[in-house]
Each structure stands twice: as structure tokens, then as C-alpha cells.
Design a protein around this motif. Structure first.
Motif, PDB file in Angstrom:
ATOM      1  N   UNK A  65       0.810  -1.218   0.000  1.00 21.61           N
ATOM      2  CA  UNK A  65       0.000   0.000   0.000  1.00 21.61           C
ATOM      3  C   UNK A  65       0.848   1.275   0.000  1.00 21.61           C
ATOM      4  N   UNK A  66       2.157   1.138   0.048  1.00 25.41           N
ATOM      5  CA  UNK A  66       3.126   2.255   0.000  1.00 25.41           C
ATOM      6  C   UNK A  66       3.000   3.215   1.173  1.00 25.41           C
ATOM      7  N   UNK A  67       2.301   2.801   2.244  1.00 25.79           N
ATOM      8  CA  UNK A  67       2.191   3.622   3.445  1.00 25.79           C
ATOM      9  C   UNK A  67       2.669   2.878   4.674  1.00 25.79           C
ATOM     10  N   UNK A  68       2.367   1.612   4.754  1.00 30.13           N
ATOM     11  CA  UNK A  68       2.719   0.795   5.911  1.00 30.13           C
ATOM     12  C   UNK A  68       3.928  -0.085   5.586  1.00 30.13           C
ATOM     13  N   UNK A  69       4.629  -0.531   6.625  1.00 29.09           N
ATOM     14  CA  UNK A  69       5.808  -1.362   6.377  1.00 29.09           C
ATOM     15  C   UNK A  69       5.432  -2.787   5.976  1.00 29.09           C
ATOM     16  N   UNK A  70       6.329  -3.409   5.240  1.00 29.07           N
ATOM     17  CA  UNK A  70       6.185  -4.827   4.918  1.00 29.07           C
ATOM     18  C   UNK A  70       6.286  -5.599   6.238  1.00 29.07           C
ATOM     19  N   UNK A  71       5.441  -6.608   6.451  1.00 27.59           N
ATOM     20  CA  UNK A  71       5.517  -7.371   7.709  1.00 27.59           C
ATOM     21  C   UNK A  71       6.813  -8.177   7.797  1.00 27.59           C
ATOM     22  N   UNK A  72       7.313  -8.344   9.002  1.00 31.48           N
ATOM     23  CA  UNK A  72       8.469  -9.211   9.230  1.00 31.48           C
ATOM     24  C   UNK A  72       8.074 -10.652   8.959  1.00 31.48           C
ATOM     25  N   UNK A  73       9.037 -11.427   8.491  1.00 39.00           N
ATOM     26  CA  UNK A  73       8.804 -12.864   8.315  1.00 39.00           C
ATOM     27  C   UNK A  73      10.053 -13.604   8.781  1.00 39.00           C
ATOM     28  N   UNK A  74       9.990 -14.922   8.789  1.00 37.93           N
ATOM     29  CA  UNK A  74      11.079 -15.721   9.336  1.00 37.93           C
ATOM     30  C   UNK A  74      12.374 -15.512   8.550  1.00 37.93           C
ATOM     31  N   UNK A  75      12.286 -15.417   7.246  1.00 36.25           N
ATOM     32  CA  UNK A  75      13.478 -15.231   6.419  1.00 36.25           C
ATOM     33  C   UNK A  75      14.136 -13.874   6.707  1.00 36.25           C
ATOM     34  N   UNK A  76      13.324 -12.840   6.730  1.00 35.49           N
ATOM     35  CA  UNK A  76      13.860 -11.500   7.013  1.00 35.49           C
ATOM     36  C   UNK A  76      14.453 -11.440   8.417  1.00 35.49           C
ATOM     37  N   UNK A  77      13.757 -12.032   9.380  1.00 35.22           N
ATOM     38  CA  UNK A  77      14.255 -12.018  10.760  1.00 35.22           C
ATOM     39  C   UNK A  77      15.601 -12.733  10.855  1.00 35.22           C
ATOM     40  N   UNK A  78      15.715 -13.901  10.229  1.00 38.62           N
ATOM     41  CA  UNK A  78      16.978 -14.640  10.275  1.00 38.62           C
ATOM     42  C   UNK A  78      18.111 -13.864   9.611  1.00 38.62           C
ATOM     43  N   UNK A  79      17.829 -13.187   8.510  1.00 38.29           N
ATOM     44  CA  UNK A  79      18.841 -12.362   7.846  1.00 38.29           C
ATOM     45  C   UNK A  79      19.249 -11.198   8.738  1.00 38.29           C
ATOM     46  N   UNK A  80      18.287 -10.578   9.396  1.00 32.89           N
ATOM     47  CA  UNK A  80      18.588  -9.465  10.304  1.00 32.89           C
ATOM     48  C   UNK A  80      19.426  -9.933  11.491  1.00 32.89           C
ATOM     49  N   UNK A  81      19.119 -11.107  12.033  1.00 34.50           N
ATOM     50  CA  UNK A  81      19.907 -11.656  13.148  1.00 34.50           C
ATOM     51  C   UNK A  81      21.349 -11.882  12.696  1.00 34.50           C
ATOM     52  N   UNK A  82      21.516 -12.464  11.517  1.00 31.22           N
ATOM     53  CA  UNK A  82      22.859 -12.731  10.995  1.00 31.22           C
ATOM     54  C   UNK A  82      23.636 -11.424  10.798  1.00 31.22           C
ATOM     55  N   UNK A  83      23.002 -10.426  10.226  1.00 29.57           N
ATOM     56  CA  UNK A  83      23.653  -9.139   9.986  1.00 29.57           C
ATOM     57  C   UNK A  83      24.001  -8.433  11.292  1.00 29.57           C
ATOM     58  N   UNK A  84      23.077  -8.404  12.225  1.00 30.71           N
ATOM     59  CA  UNK A  84      23.317  -7.745  13.510  1.00 30.71           C
ATOM     60  C   UNK A  84      24.415  -8.470  14.292  1.00 30.71           C
ATOM     61  N   UNK A  85      24.433  -9.797  14.228  1.00 28.72           N
ATOM     62  CA  UNK A  85      25.490 -10.566  14.904  1.00 28.72           C
ATOM     63  C   UNK A  85      26.852 -10.234  14.321  1.00 28.72           C
TER      64      UNK A  85
END
Length: 167
Positions: A65-85
Motif C-alpha cells: 500500500x506504500x504507506x505501511x511497512x512490509x511485515x516481518x517474516x522468518x526469512x527476514x528475521x533470520x537475515x537481520x539476526x545474521x547481519x546484527x550478529x
């Protein structure tokens, strides 16, 4: 460690996985999608359990909808954990390199490894200057100022001076 009443509830709460569109918590990490203060977009903050500040804050994708954020999902969360680590690992490596220096010099008695370990204590900052021979046997250790500069020249001079206090 000192616990106060209710600490168990906080710990249980942190260990319970949460999978919401803008908030995920699992395996010691929390991802929170937040409004980007600089523009109309969104950002995601990754916080390791027990840390006061995020290890990583980065842009987050807009939804359809170009107004709200894309929801988090398991793949995105795992990538974020790897990057933050990885960010935390690099930070620790940089901190270690800043406080622990090592030089190997050739002396009359053979190769000597000289180390400088800075102790950034708020009340009593200091450093430990140490020397080891090629087999790892300690030759000398003494306390020096935390601003001591370990260079090939200073290490060689210390060895040549029979490990007497530099300066």
C-alpha cells in the motif's frame, strides 16, 4: 548477579518467541519495525537481549500500500539476526584490537613477543606490558601508563634495557 522480584517474569517474557508483523523476538534477538524519523519510510531495529541499544538499525521495505511497512517474516528475521550478529562481532574485534597489541621482535636471545594489554578502568586505567620467548615462557611483565605506545622501537628498547621500566 542480584535479582529483584519480578526478574523471572521479565526473563520468561524475553525468552518467549513473538512473531508479529512489526515485532519479532526469538533466539535472544528482538526486531522492531519503527517509523523512520527522517522521512516517510520505515526502519528496523535489531536488539540483542540484555543490551540497552540496538546492534543494528536500517531501512525497512514499504508494503504494497506504500504507506505501511512490509511485515516481518522468518526469512527476514533470520537475515537481520545474521547481519546484527556480524556487526557485534566486528565491533568486538575492533575493541579487542584497540586494547590488545602484540609485536614480535628479534633480540639477542631470539624472537620475543611483546604484548600491551590496556585496562580501561574508570578509576585506575593502566596497561600491562609483557614479554614472552619463542616457547611462550614469560620473560617479564610490568604495569605501564595506558598511553604507552608499543612500537618495534619501544619493544626493542625495553628488551635491550633488560626489561626495566620504560621512560
Amino acid at each position: 548477579m542480584i535479582f529483584s522480584p519480578g526478574d523471572e517474569a521479565v526473563e520468561d517474557e524475553r525468552s518467549t518467541p513473538v512473531n508479529e508483523p512489526r515485532f519479532w523476538r526469538n533466539n535472544g534477538w528482538t526486531a522492531r519495525v519503527i517509523k523512520n524519523e527522517d522521512d516517510d519510510g520505515w526502519a528496523v531495529a535489531m536488539i540483542k537481549d540484555g543490551e540497552p541499544e540496538p546492534a543494528l538499525v536500517g531501512p525497512w521495505t514499504m508494503g504494497r500500500d506504500k504507506r505501511n511497512p512490509k511485515p516481518l517474516d522468518v526469512s527476514a528475521f533470520n537475515t537481520l539476526v545474521k547481519t546484527a550478529s556480524e556487526v557485534l562481532r566486528r565491533h568486538e574485534q575492533q575493541k579487542h584490537a584497540m586494547y590488545h597489541k602484540s609485536i614480535t621482535v628479534s633480540a639477542q636471545t631470539g624472537r620475543v613477543r611483546v604484548t600491551l594489554d590496556i585496562v580501561p578502568d574508570e578509576d585506575d586505567p593502566h596497561a600491562l606490558l609483557a614479554a614472552q620467548d619463542a616457547s611462550g615462557e614469560q620473560l617479564a611483565e610490568l604495569r605501564v601508563q595506558p598511553g604507552f605506545k608499543l612500537t618495534m622501537a619501544s619493544a626493542t628498547a625495553w628488551i635491550d634495557d633488560d626489561f626495566c621500566r620504560p621512560g
